[in-house]
Design a protein around this motif. Structure first.
Motif: not given
Length: 225
Positions: A197-215
């Motif tokens: 769909a040509k949408i930017r994607y982030l994989n939460i598993n590449k971050y520690n626990s839920g730290s992606l949301y903090t970042a």
């Protein structure tokens, strides 16, 4: 994480299982509950095969589209185990769509809540996209969304990684792919879906626990300083 231009982002799209909560923690609880229930009900052990085939047949058909996916997913299982559709629906509903819900909040990624509040303050819409129905899960997690979409919805009728649901979401909000950000936990499904769909994607598993949301929250706050 690369820099995100928050001026452009109008819609955040979130997967559910493994993205909003720690799925491994829930699986441990589920395994214990299944063993406890069926060890004293050996005549019902066939239910475990129903759960196995329901999940495995769905997994085999990744990207499948039809006119009535909601019904067909149960028919695939019935063909494997020769069980009545109503029995299959009852077992799947109990163990996959009802029993886990009271445990979801304890397994949640707590970091997502302040991030969702920031999105609301900056008028960024939140869409939920899951291969399974997610409304009851969201209630259990105490998460509100502007749109909730499942692969079995009549407007979609396609399993990931077909991007039909993402196009549906973009059409609903009147945005294009550059105005969306998609977060999931499986590159082979969520990642491919987003790429198509040509949408930017982030994989939460590449971050520690839920730290992606903090970042992401820090990135959003920093952008509007």
């Amino acid at each position: 994480m690369d820099v995100i231009d928050w001026e452009k982002i109008k819609v955040l799209i979130l997967d559910v299982d493994g993205t909003l909560y720690n799925q491994s923690g829930l699986r441990r609880r589920m395994l214990y509950a299944l063993l406890k229930y069926y060890l004293v009900r050996p005549t019902q052990l066939r239910d475990l095969l129903i759960l196995y085939f329901f999940r495995s047949e769905r997994k085999k058909k990744a990207g499948y589209c039809s006119n009535n996916l909601e019904i067909e997913q149960y028919q695939w299982c019935a063909a494997k185990i020769d069980a009545p559709l109503e029995r299959i629906k009852k077992v799947v509903s109990k163990w996959m769509f009802e029993f886990p819900n009271p445990y979801l909040y304890a397994c949640r990624y707590a970091e997502i809540y302040p991030f969702l509040q920031l999105l609301k303050e900056h008028q960024i819409k939140v869409a939920i996209y899951s291969d399974y129905g997610a409304i009851d899960k969201l209630k259990a997690l105490k998460i509100e969304a502007d749109l909730v979409v499942a692969s079995t919805d009549t407007e979609v009728n396609c399993l990931k990684p077909k991007p039909i649901a993402l196009f549906h979401i973009m059409k609903h909000f009147g945005v294009d792919s550059a105005e969306c950000l998609y977060i999931g936990d499986r590159d082979e499904l969520d990642g491919i879906c987003a790429a198509r769909a040509k949408i930017r994607y982030l994989n939460i598993n590449k971050y520690n626990s839920g730290s992606l949301y903090t970042a992401l929250a820090n990135s959003l706050k920093g952008h509007y300083k």
